[in-house]
Design a protein around this motif. Sequence first.
Motif, short mmCIF file in Angstrom:
data_model
loop_
_atom_site.label_atom_id
_atom_site.label_comp_id
_atom_site.label_asym_id
_atom_site.label_seq_id
_atom_site.Cartn_x
_atom_site.Cartn_y
_atom_site.Cartn_z
N ASP A 71 0.81 -1.19 -0.06
CA ASP A 71 0.02 0.12 -0.05
C ASP A 71 0.73 1.43 -0.06
O ASP A 71 0.44 2.39 -0.39
N VAL A 72 1.88 1.29 0.77
CA VAL A 72 2.99 2.46 0.82
C VAL A 72 4.00 2.44 -0.17
O VAL A 72 4.68 3.54 -0.38
N SER A 73 4.26 1.43 -0.69
CA SER A 73 5.44 1.24 -1.65
C SER A 73 5.30 1.38 -3.16
O SER A 73 4.26 0.99 -3.49
N ASP A 74 5.98 2.03 -4.08
CA ASP A 74 5.91 2.05 -5.51
C ASP A 74 6.89 1.07 -6.07
O ASP A 74 7.35 1.33 -7.31
N LYS A 75 7.55 0.40 -5.26
CA LYS A 75 8.77 -0.47 -5.76
C LYS A 75 8.37 -1.85 -5.85
O LYS A 75 8.90 -2.86 -5.40
N LYS A 76 7.02 -2.02 -6.39
CA LYS A 76 6.53 -3.55 -6.64
C LYS A 76 7.37 -4.45 -7.21
O LYS A 76 7.45 -5.58 -7.06
N ARG A 77 7.99 -3.99 -8.50
CA ARG A 77 8.69 -4.66 -9.42
C ARG A 77 9.96 -5.36 -8.65
O ARG A 77 10.38 -6.58 -8.63
N LEU A 78 10.67 -4.29 -8.01
CA LEU A 78 11.79 -4.76 -7.23
C LEU A 78 11.61 -5.79 -6.02
O LEU A 78 12.43 -6.63 -5.93
N GLY A 79 10.42 -5.59 -5.49
CA GLY A 79 10.10 -6.54 -4.50
C GLY A 79 9.88 -7.84 -5.02
O GLY A 79 10.36 -8.98 -4.52
N ILE A 80 9.21 -8.03 -6.08
CA ILE A 80 9.06 -9.31 -6.66
C ILE A 80 10.62 -9.94 -6.94
O ILE A 80 10.96 -11.07 -6.93
N ILE A 81 11.47 -9.01 -7.50
CA ILE A 81 12.73 -9.74 -7.81
C ILE A 81 13.47 -9.99 -6.66
O ILE A 81 14.09 -11.19 -6.62
N VAL A 82 13.54 -9.39 -5.61
CA VAL A 82 14.25 -9.63 -4.21
C VAL A 82 13.80 -11.01 -3.91
O VAL A 82 14.50 -11.93 -3.34
N VAL A 83 12.32 -10.93 -3.62
CA VAL A 83 11.86 -12.34 -2.98
C VAL A 83 12.06 -13.46 -3.99
O VAL A 83 12.41 -14.85 -3.35
N THR A 84 12.10 -13.45 -5.09
CA THR A 84 12.36 -14.70 -6.16
C THR A 84 13.71 -15.06 -5.81
O THR A 84 13.93 -16.28 -5.79
N ILE A 85 14.57 -14.01 -6.03
CA ILE A 85 16.19 -14.45 -5.77
C ILE A 85 16.16 -15.23 -4.30
O ILE A 85 16.97 -16.33 -4.20
N THR A 86 15.50 -14.79 -3.39
CA THR A 86 15.48 -15.44 -2.02
C THR A 86 15.29 -16.78 -1.93
O THR A 86 15.71 -17.76 -1.33
N ILE A 87 13.91 -16.96 -2.64
CA ILE A 87 13.21 -18.42 -2.80
C ILE A 87 14.44 -19.25 -3.52
O ILE A 87 14.43 -20.59 -2.96
#
Length: 414
Positions: A71-87
Amino acid sequence: MERKSATKKRSLNFLNWLNFSAADVATGLGPFLAVYLAANLKWNPSQIGIAIGAMSLATVIAQSPAGWLCDVSDKKRLGIIVVTITICLAGFCMLFFPNFYAVIACQIAIGVAAAFFGPVLIALAMGIGGSKQFDQTISRNQTFNHAGNVASAIIIGLLGKFTHNEGIFYGLAIFCFMSIIFTLSIKEKDISHVSTDEQPDENRSQTSIGEMLKNKGYVVLLVSAILFHFANAAMLPLVGQELGKDEGSNASLYMSACIVLAQAVMVPIAFMSDKWARNGRRKLMIIAFLMLPIRGILYTLAKGAPYLVSIQVLDGIAGGIFSIVAILMVADIFRGSGKENFAQGMMATSVGIGASLSNVTSGFIVKNAGFNFGMLILSAIALVAFVVFWRLMPETIKQSGHFAEKEKVALPNA
């Protein structure tokens, strides 16, 4: 204007494909991990339940903060990339460090990362497609998601078959790589980070968790989701453990068949749910809740891989409906409140709570009382979920926006 529309259309297509590849990534290794732990590492049902439950519990803890962050962030694409690498990294750590505590730690990391997928993908659907096309966008996204589950189940099942189950980790890496490519292909300029229905700031500031939980329909939906997934989440991993004991090296292939059949049913169900749900969300969800206790009881009536696999048709019906309609019901209630993603995150938290309780509890029950008794317990919980939803959940399609419970939609009498 036409050029802008064309770029948005491309971004929507890449969002569909992101949902396709993320189908496997967002669940880690799912029931394939149960097969690997049972067949390769010889873990007992209790240990497997703890491992699967650790991921679910981590997701529960991280889910609502993940929704708030969306709701508060506009870095949604970056978030997907970070969590994908983590997994991806956590998956390989489980392969190369196959001891109990390392696997639990990796499952926790995957659970936290996976918590972000649901809220971010829903936010992207709203941000790119807009509120007017939200139902249609979510329906298409979930159709691709279920198709992705079919593809990943086939690929990972075959990799498991020919590598004695160890190839499942490499299959996960393939889908992680695809998810990153599709995420980068979505144009940032096509994403609106503010809902077109959003209320003025003075109204949004009054939207607290306490006020959200005053909505009776939302509370019933959260409780029903907990009960539904308490009953549902452990069923397929338990079947996977049975297959692991009986089928050995073929276990991953049969588990793949279970997933493929269920997801193949979910694809048309998800595609049509958008149209069916326009005539009422509640009655469609009742069908999903009804399928679950029937499925659990059927698992206890006979054995053998072909029989166990065939029952997955019911999972396809229930899962296909729930995956679409639960999102739509939450959106009906909170559209324009500025808390849509947080509300979706709380719904995902409820799903995670149910899944955690399911995997941990059922593992102990099956270890001490056997497969059939465990399935009957899950079926009883599913029946309670059905009754709660049927008797208490109001229709939400009549509600149109910010805290529409204020319209005093009546609870159903039947």
